[in-house]
Design a protein around this motif. Sequence first.
Motif, PDB file in Angstrom:
ATOM      1  N   ARG A 339      20.527  41.003  53.357  1.00 49.49           N
ATOM      2  CA  ARG A 339      19.169  40.664  52.857  1.00 49.49           C
ATOM      3  C   ARG A 339      18.170  39.927  53.646  1.00 49.49           C
ATOM      4  NH1 ARG A 339      19.472  40.426  46.176  1.00 49.49           N
ATOM      5  NH2 ARG A 339      20.407  42.151  45.939  1.00 49.49           N
ATOM      6  N   GLU A 340      18.939  38.814  54.128  1.00 48.89           N
ATOM      7  CA  GLU A 340      18.168  38.230  55.648  1.00 48.89           C
ATOM      8  C   GLU A 340      17.708  39.231  56.588  1.00 48.89           C
ATOM      9  OE1 GLU A 340      21.056  35.197  56.543  1.00 48.89           O
ATOM     10  OE2 GLU A 340      20.280  33.757  54.941  1.00 48.89           O
ATOM     11  N   MET A 341      18.741  40.024  57.080  1.00 46.59           N
ATOM     12  CA  MET A 341      18.404  41.033  58.032  1.00 46.59           C
ATOM     13  C   MET A 341      17.303  41.972  57.637  1.00 46.59           C
ATOM     14  SD  MET A 341      22.058  42.122  59.720  1.00 46.59           S
ATOM     15  CE  MET A 341      22.970  42.437  58.368  1.00 46.59           C
ATOM     16  N   VAL A 342      17.450  42.398  56.605  1.00 53.79           N
ATOM     17  CA  VAL A 342      15.935  43.259  55.893  1.00 53.79           C
ATOM     18  C   VAL A 342      14.924  42.537  56.034  1.00 53.79           C
ATOM     19  CG1 VAL A 342      15.149  44.315  53.961  1.00 53.79           C
ATOM     20  CG2 VAL A 342      17.676  44.680  54.631  1.00 53.79           C
ATOM     21  N   LEU A 343      14.640  41.440  55.594  1.00 46.11           N
ATOM     22  CA  LEU A 343      13.472  40.488  55.501  1.00 46.11           C
ATOM     23  C   LEU A 343      13.092  40.304  57.028  1.00 46.11           C
ATOM     24  CD1 LEU A 343      13.774  38.093  52.626  1.00 46.11           C
ATOM     25  CD2 LEU A 343      12.398  40.221  52.805  1.00 46.11           C
ATOM     26  N   TRP A 344      13.949  39.878  57.832  1.00 51.44           N
ATOM     27  CA  TRP A 344      13.507  39.469  59.004  1.00 51.44           C
ATOM     28  C   TRP A 344      12.991  40.895  59.922  1.00 51.44           C
ATOM     29  CZ3 TRP A 344      13.700  40.437  64.333  1.00 51.44           C
ATOM     30  CH2 TRP A 344      13.072  39.471  64.987  1.00 51.44           C
ATOM     31  N   ARG A 345      13.941  41.894  59.919  1.00 52.98           N
ATOM     32  CA  ARG A 345      13.481  42.980  60.657  1.00 52.98           C
ATOM     33  C   ARG A 345      12.109  43.600  59.945  1.00 52.98           C
ATOM     34  NH1 ARG A 345      12.839  46.229  64.942  1.00 52.98           N
ATOM     35  NH2 ARG A 345      13.575  48.317  64.801  1.00 52.98           N
ATOM     36  N   GLY A 346      12.157  43.495  58.662  1.00 50.96           N
ATOM     37  CA  GLY A 346      10.853  44.362  57.974  1.00 50.96           C
ATOM     38  C   GLY A 346       9.646  43.561  58.570  1.00 50.96           C
ATOM     39  N   GLN A 347       9.536  42.134  58.368  1.00 51.07           N
ATOM     40  CA  GLN A 347       8.478  41.715  58.886  1.00 51.07           C
ATOM     41  C   GLN A 347       8.133  41.790  60.368  1.00 51.07           C
ATOM     42  OE1 GLN A 347       7.962  37.740  56.767  1.00 51.07           O
ATOM     43  NE2 GLN A 347       9.906  38.252  56.625  1.00 51.07           N
ATOM     44  N   GLN A 348       9.114  41.751  61.370  1.00 56.63           N
ATOM     45  CA  GLN A 348       8.957  42.055  62.594  1.00 56.63           C
ATOM     46  C   GLN A 348       8.185  43.297  62.868  1.00 56.63           C
ATOM     47  OE1 GLN A 348      12.295  43.755  64.974  1.00 56.63           O
ATOM     48  NE2 GLN A 348      11.780  42.163  66.858  1.00 56.63           N
ATOM     49  N   VAL A 349       8.992  44.446  62.037  1.00 57.50           N
ATOM     50  CA  VAL A 349       8.121  45.722  62.341  1.00 57.50           C
ATOM     51  C   VAL A 349       6.727  45.910  61.841  1.00 57.50           C
ATOM     52  CG1 VAL A 349       8.322  48.193  61.651  1.00 57.50           C
ATOM     53  CG2 VAL A 349      10.452  46.739  62.428  1.00 57.50           C
ATOM     54  N   LEU A 350       6.300  45.275  60.794  1.00 60.66           N
ATOM     55  CA  LEU A 350       5.079  45.253  60.314  1.00 60.66           C
ATOM     56  C   LEU A 350       4.159  44.534  61.212  1.00 60.66           C
ATOM     57  CD1 LEU A 350       6.540  46.219  57.541  1.00 60.66           C
ATOM     58  CD2 LEU A 350       5.080  45.133  56.432  1.00 60.66           C
ATOM     59  N   ARG A 351       4.736  43.237  61.849  1.00 62.54           N
ATOM     60  CA  ARG A 351       3.884  42.508  62.647  1.00 62.54           C
ATOM     61  C   ARG A 351       3.506  43.379  64.193  1.00 62.54           C
ATOM     62  NH1 ARG A 351       3.797  36.368  61.920  1.00 62.54           N
ATOM     63  NH2 ARG A 351       4.191  36.108  59.849  1.00 62.54           N
ATOM     64  N   GLN A 352       4.644  44.153  64.219  1.00 57.94           N
ATOM     65  CA  GLN A 352       4.346  44.875  65.489  1.00 57.94           C
ATOM     66  C   GLN A 352       3.321  45.972  65.304  1.00 57.94           C
ATOM     67  OE1 GLN A 352       8.516  46.328  66.126  1.00 57.94           O
ATOM     68  NE2 GLN A 352       8.875  44.987  67.619  1.00 57.94           N
ATOM     69  N   ALA A 353       3.256  46.477  63.999  1.00 63.05           N
ATOM     70  CA  ALA A 353       2.450  47.569  63.771  1.00 63.05           C
ATOM     71  C   ALA A 353       0.881  46.793  63.979  1.00 63.05           C
ATOM     72  CB  ALA A 353       2.608  48.193  62.328  1.00 63.05           C
ATOM     73  N   LEU A 354       0.760  45.737  63.254  1.00 61.24           N
ATOM     74  CA  LEU A 354      -0.519  45.053  63.382  1.00 61.24           C
ATOM     75  C   LEU A 354      -1.137  44.773  64.659  1.00 61.24           C
ATOM     76  CD1 LEU A 354      -0.944  42.410  60.480  1.00 61.24           C
ATOM     77  CD2 LEU A 354      -2.016  44.724  60.934  1.00 61.24           C
ATOM     78  N   ALA A 355       0.014  44.262  65.535  1.00 57.37           N
ATOM     79  CA  ALA A 355      -0.233  43.866  66.990  1.00 57.37           C
ATOM     80  C   ALA A 355      -0.596  45.066  67.650  1.00 57.37           C
ATOM     81  CB  ALA A 355       1.043  43.289  67.522  1.00 57.37           C
ATOM     82  N   GLY A 356       0.052  46.222  67.443  1.00 56.68           N
ATOM     83  CA  GLY A 356      -0.132  47.407  68.251  1.00 56.68           C
ATOM     84  C   GLY A 356      -1.429  48.046  67.968  1.00 56.68           C
ATOM     85  N   LEU A 357      -1.858  47.948  66.522  1.00 55.69           N
ATOM     86  CA  LEU A 357      -3.314  48.380  66.360  1.00 55.69           C
ATOM     87  C   LEU A 357      -4.269  47.585  66.794  1.00 55.69           C
ATOM     88  CD1 LEU A 357      -2.746  49.009  62.177  1.00 55.69           C
ATOM     89  CD2 LEU A 357      -3.318  50.615  64.078  1.00 55.69           C
ATOM     90  N   GLY A 358      -4.063  46.449  66.868  1.00 57.40           N
ATOM     91  CA  GLY A 358      -4.965  45.299  67.712  1.00 57.40           C
ATOM     92  C   GLY A 358      -5.235  45.681  69.315  1.00 57.40           C
ATOM     93  N   ALA A 359      -3.849  45.637  69.661  1.00 54.37           N
ATOM     94  CA  ALA A 359      -3.778  45.985  71.300  1.00 54.37           C
ATOM     95  C   ALA A 359      -4.414  47.477  71.456  1.00 54.37           C
ATOM     96  CB  ALA A 359      -2.353  46.160  71.637  1.00 54.37           C
ATOM     97  N   ASP A 360      -4.452  48.348  70.854  1.00 53.42           N
ATOM     98  CA  ASP A 360      -5.321  49.680  71.193  1.00 53.42           C
ATOM     99  C   ASP A 360      -6.533  49.385  71.001  1.00 53.42           C
ATOM    100  OD1 ASP A 360      -2.741  50.748  71.679  1.00 53.42           O
ATOM    101  OD2 ASP A 360      -2.885  52.306  70.122  1.00 53.42           O
ATOM    102  N   ALA A 361      -6.885  48.799  69.806  1.00 50.82           N
ATOM    103  CA  ALA A 361      -8.374  48.520  69.972  1.00 50.82           C
ATOM    104  C   ALA A 361      -8.781  47.927  70.966  1.00 50.82           C
ATOM    105  CB  ALA A 361      -9.008  47.812  68.490  1.00 50.82           C
ATOM    106  N   GLN A 362      -8.415  46.748  71.576  1.00 47.74           N
ATOM    107  CA  GLN A 362      -8.759  45.943  72.721  1.00 47.74           C
ATOM    108  C   GLN A 362      -8.815  46.836  74.086  1.00 47.74           C
ATOM    109  OE1 GLN A 362      -6.580  42.432  72.795  1.00 47.74           O
ATOM    110  NE2 GLN A 362      -7.373  41.410  71.006  1.00 47.74           N
ATOM    111  N   ALA A 363      -7.844  47.714  74.145  1.00 47.15           N
ATOM    112  CA  ALA A 363      -7.569  48.475  75.442  1.00 47.15           C
ATOM    113  C   ALA A 363      -8.787  49.619  75.376  1.00 47.15           C
ATOM    114  CB  ALA A 363      -6.295  49.256  75.081  1.00 47.15           C
ATOM    115  N   GLY A 364      -9.601  49.709  74.195  1.00 43.86           N
ATOM    116  CA  GLY A 364     -10.624  50.663  74.161  1.00 43.86           C
ATOM    117  C   GLY A 364     -10.371  52.066  73.430  1.00 43.86           C
ATOM    118  N   ARG A 365      -9.153  52.230  73.079  1.00 41.97           N
ATOM    119  CA  ARG A 365      -8.812  53.403  72.424  1.00 41.97           C
ATOM    120  C   ARG A 365      -9.782  53.553  71.176  1.00 41.97           C
ATOM    121  NH1 ARG A 365      -3.715  51.788  74.159  1.00 41.97           N
ATOM    122  NH2 ARG A 365      -2.966  53.086  75.788  1.00 41.97           N
ATOM    123  N   PRO A 366     -10.579  54.510  70.937  1.00 42.27           N
ATOM    124  CA  PRO A 366     -11.503  54.621  69.605  1.00 42.27           C
ATOM    125  C   PRO A 366     -10.853  54.248  68.666  1.00 42.27           C
ATOM    126  CG  PRO A 366     -11.643  56.376  71.049  1.00 42.27           C
ATOM    127  CD  PRO A 366     -10.634  55.776  71.625  1.00 42.27           C
ATOM    128  N   GLY A 367     -11.594  53.406  67.758  1.00 42.70           N
ATOM    129  CA  GLY A 367     -11.013  52.793  66.448  1.00 42.70           C
ATOM    130  C   GLY A 367     -11.753  53.157  65.080  1.00 42.70           C
TER     131      GLY A 367
END
Length: 367
Positions: A339-367
Motif C-alpha cells: 500500500r505504501e508503494m502504491v501511494l508513493w508511485r501513484g502520486q509520482q505518476v500523477l505529478r509527472q502528468a501535471l508537470a508534463g502538461l505544464g512543460a509542454d505548454a511552456q515549450a509552446g506546444r498548442p494548448g
Amino acid sequence: MMAALSGADRLPVDIRLFADDYPGARERFYTACEGLPDIALRAVSCPASGPRGEALQTDVAWLGDATAGNVLLVISGTHGVEGFAGSAVQSAFLQALPPLPENTAILMVHLLNPWGAAWLRRCDHEGVDLNRNVVDFTAPLPQNGGYTELRDALFAGPTECRMALAAYAQRHGQSALEFAVSGGQYADPAGPFYGGTQPSHARRLLEHLIAERGLAGRRLAVIDIHTGLGPFGHGELICDHEPDSPGTVAARRWYGGGVALPLAGTSFSVPKLGLIDFAFHPFMREDGCFITLEFGSYAMQELLAVIIDDHRRWMAGDRGVSGRAPIRQHFCPDDRSWREMVLWRGQQVLRQALAGLGADAQAGRPG
C-alpha cells in the motif's frame, strides 16, 4: 525527457486512505475534496444497487478553470474491486494537491464501476468487463477462439482448469494463453473478461464527460488506475498507443523510459480488445496520451485462478460479499509495504502528468 519533480515535493503515504469497502472509499474521497478551491463535485447514479440494497454512485470532480486547455483525467475503479487502490491514490493526491500549471485542470472519475467495488467484483452489474467494452457494436464482434477452446475447462473445477491452461500454454505459448483467457471475449456473458453486446453504463458516462467537457479539443493526460498484474507493488505504465505514435512519444516525454508497450512486447500485459483507451485514441491530440497505471500483486497464475473462481462461484449462486476475501486480497493486498508503494508511485505518476502538461505548454506546444 521525463518531467522532473521538485525535491521539495512531499508524497504522503498514509495507508489509512485505503478503505475496506465502497462506502469507506467514497467517504475518504469526499474528505479529500473538502475545502479545495474551484472544485465542482457531483455524483452519477449507477443503475444497480449494492449488497444491502443501497444506492451506488460514481463521483466526478473537476478542479480548476472550466476552460483550461490542458486536462489531467484520473480514473479509478474501472474494475470495481481494483478501485480501492485507485481511490486511495486519488485521495492522497487531492490531500496534497500541488499547484496546477497555468491553463490546466483536473478531472477525477472516482469508482467508475461502483457496483463492482461494492460487491467486490471486477465486472459491472451486467457481468461486463468495462475494459473490454469499447468496441464497435454495430460491426461483427471480435472472436477469441482460444477462449472458446478453453471455456468448458475454465468452469470444470480448479484441477482440470489448471491442467487445461498449462496444456494450452505448452502448445501455444504463455502470451497466447493470457490473450485467450484475458484478452476479451464477446460470446459468454457468464465468463470472465466479457465485453458485452452494447455500450455499458460506464462507457456511456465516459462518453458523456468527453462531450460535456469538450475533451476532444484539449491536451489530455489520461491515467486509468488498475491492480493485480505484474510484480508485487510495481506500478507499470502501460501505453496501448501504437509504438511509433505521437501518443507513445508524449508518454515517454512525460513519464520516462519505464513506459511499457503491449504491442511491442515490453509490458506485463498482452494486447487486449475493447480497452477504455480506445474511447480516447480516435480524438486524442498528438500532444496527449492515455496510460494505464497497473500495480502488480501476485503471480499471473494466481490472477487467472482468482478471477475464474470468482465467476465460477457467482454462477453457482454464491452472491455474498463476506466470502470474497480471495479476490479482495489479490487486487488490494492487506500488506503495508504494498500500500505504501502504491501511494508513493501513484502520486509520482500523477505529478509527472501535471508537470508534463505544464512543460509542454511552456515549450509552446498548442494548448
